[in-house]
Write a protein that holds these residues in place. Structure first.
Motif, PDB file in Angstrom:
ATOM      1  N   GLY A   9       0.816  -1.206   0.000  1.00 45.30           N
ATOM      2  CA  GLY A   9       0.000   0.000   0.000  1.00 45.30           C
ATOM      3  C   GLY A   9       0.851   1.258   0.000  1.00 45.30           C
ATOM      4  N   GLY A  10       0.181   2.392  -0.152  1.00 42.98           N
ATOM      5  CA  GLY A  10       0.894   3.660  -0.141  1.00 42.98           C
ATOM      6  C   GLY A  10       0.048   4.782  -0.680  1.00 42.98           C
ATOM      7  N   LEU A  11       0.712   5.907  -0.921  1.00 42.87           N
ATOM      8  CA  LEU A  11       0.057   7.090  -1.476  1.00 42.87           C
ATOM      9  C   LEU A  11       0.351   7.155  -2.969  1.00 42.87           C
ATOM     10  CD1 LEU A  11      -1.363   9.869  -1.198  1.00 42.87           C
ATOM     11  CD2 LEU A  11       0.892  10.825  -0.630  1.00 42.87           C
ATOM     12  N   VAL A  12      -0.685   7.337  -3.766  1.00 43.62           N
ATOM     13  CA  VAL A  12      -0.524   7.398  -5.214  1.00 43.62           C
ATOM     14  C   VAL A  12      -1.465   8.456  -5.769  1.00 43.62           C
ATOM     15  CG1 VAL A  12      -2.218   5.570  -5.613  1.00 43.62           C
ATOM     16  CG2 VAL A  12      -0.438   5.993  -7.317  1.00 43.62           C
ATOM     17  N   GLN A  13      -1.059   9.068  -6.864  1.00 43.07           N
ATOM     18  CA  GLN A  13      -1.906  10.081  -7.491  1.00 43.07           C
ATOM     19  C   GLN A  13      -3.018   9.427  -8.290  1.00 43.07           C
ATOM     20  OE1 GLN A  13       0.630  12.664  -9.800  1.00 43.07           O
ATOM     21  NE2 GLN A  13       1.181  13.868  -8.008  1.00 43.07           N
ATOM     22  N   PRO A  14      -4.119  10.131  -8.485  1.00 47.37           N
ATOM     23  CA  PRO A  14      -5.184   9.597  -9.349  1.00 47.37           C
ATOM     24  C   PRO A  14      -4.637   9.215 -10.727  1.00 47.37           C
ATOM     25  CG  PRO A  14      -5.978  11.517  -8.165  1.00 47.37           C
ATOM     26  CD  PRO A  14      -4.501  11.422  -7.879  1.00 47.37           C
ATOM     27  N   GLY A  15      -5.088   8.055 -11.205  1.00 44.53           N
ATOM     28  CA  GLY A  15      -4.579   7.526 -12.462  1.00 44.53           C
ATOM     29  C   GLY A  15      -3.373   6.635 -12.316  1.00 44.53           C
ATOM     30  N   GLY A  16      -2.813   6.583 -11.130  1.00 41.63           N
ATOM     31  CA  GLY A  16      -1.628   5.780 -10.874  1.00 41.63           C
ATOM     32  C   GLY A  16      -1.943   4.314 -10.614  1.00 41.63           C
ATOM     33  N   SER A  17      -0.887   3.573 -10.287  1.00 39.48           N
ATOM     34  CA  SER A  17      -1.001   2.131 -10.079  1.00 39.48           C
ATOM     35  C   SER A  17      -0.296   1.700  -8.803  1.00 39.48           C
ATOM     36  CB  SER A  17      -0.370   1.379 -11.265  1.00 39.48           C
ATOM     37  OG  SER A  17      -1.022   1.685 -12.472  1.00 39.48           O
ATOM     38  N   LEU A  18      -0.777   0.616  -8.241  1.00 40.19           N
ATOM     39  CA  LEU A  18      -0.133  -0.040  -7.106  1.00 40.19           C
ATOM     40  C   LEU A  18      -0.342  -1.542  -7.253  1.00 40.19           C
ATOM     41  CD1 LEU A  18      -1.146   2.026  -3.922  1.00 40.19           C
ATOM     42  CD2 LEU A  18       1.170   1.787  -4.846  1.00 40.19           C
ATOM     43  N   ARG A  19       0.567  -2.312  -6.676  1.00 48.41           N
ATOM     44  CA  ARG A  19       0.374  -3.753  -6.592  1.00 48.41           C
ATOM     45  C   ARG A  19       0.451  -4.177  -5.131  1.00 48.41           C
ATOM     46  NH1 ARG A  19       3.620  -9.017  -8.975  1.00 48.41           N
ATOM     47  NH2 ARG A  19       5.115  -8.437  -7.348  1.00 48.41           N
ATOM     48  N   LEU A  20      -0.634  -4.738  -4.653  1.00 54.03           N
ATOM     49  CA  LEU A  20      -0.678  -5.267  -3.291  1.00 54.03           C
ATOM     50  C   LEU A  20      -0.317  -6.749  -3.298  1.00 54.03           C
ATOM     51  CD1 LEU A  20      -4.021  -3.676  -2.009  1.00 54.03           C
ATOM     52  CD2 LEU A  20      -1.729  -2.669  -2.089  1.00 54.03           C
ATOM     53  N   SER A  21       0.313  -7.172  -2.208  1.00 54.59           N
ATOM     54  CA  SER A  21       0.658  -8.576  -2.031  1.00 54.59           C
ATOM     55  C   SER A  21       0.095  -9.070  -0.712  1.00 54.59           C
ATOM     56  CB  SER A  21       2.176  -8.769  -2.018  1.00 54.59           C
ATOM     57  OG  SER A  21       2.771  -8.329  -3.218  1.00 54.59           O
ATOM     58  N   CYS A  22      -0.258 -10.340  -0.678  1.00 49.82           N
ATOM     59  CA  CYS A  22      -0.714 -10.981   0.553  1.00 49.82           C
ATOM     60  C   CYS A  22      -0.016 -12.327   0.631  1.00 49.82           C
ATOM     61  CB  CYS A  22      -2.220 -11.148   0.552  1.00 49.82           C
ATOM     62  SG  CYS A  22      -2.834 -12.150   1.926  1.00 49.82           S
TER      63      CYS A  22
END
Length: 113
Positions: A9-22
């Protein structure tokens, strides 16, 4: 006992991407479907995506076409790839084994400019 640990998780701007892991402890990971949920402030926890043991997937309408759930059995890990993020995606994201008491501690995703 099963332990689930989310990250990414984290802070991202609109239109951006993140990849979560579990990451799941133990060797039983391959036997169960896995889900991602999210909970925004003041709102109920909602189901985001699920992946079965045969990799069949399902998504909430609000994330279809933007989020992708996947799993790597060799790493006992389930992922949530999130693209075209919107401010309304801001929430704490949790992974879960469906119909079980096993939840991770959650990871915060904030989408803001």
């Amino acid at each position: 006992q099963v332990q689930l640990v989310e990250s990414g998780g984290g802070l991202v701007q609109p239109g951006g991407s993140l990849r979560l892991s579990c990451a799941a402890s133990g060797s039983i990971f391959r036997l169960y479907a896995m889900s991602w949920y999210r909970q925004a402030p003041g709102k109920q926890r909602e189901l985001v995506a699920t992946i079965g043991t045969t990799r069949i997937t399902s998504y909430a309408d609000s994330v279809k076409g933007r989020f992708t759930i996947s799993r790597d059995t060799s790493k006992n890990t389930v992922y949530l790839e999130m693209n075209s993020l919107k401010p309304e995606d801001t929430a704490v994201y949790f992974c879960n084994i469906p119909n079980s008491p096993y939840w991770g501690q959650g990871t915060q995703v904030t989408v803001s400019s």
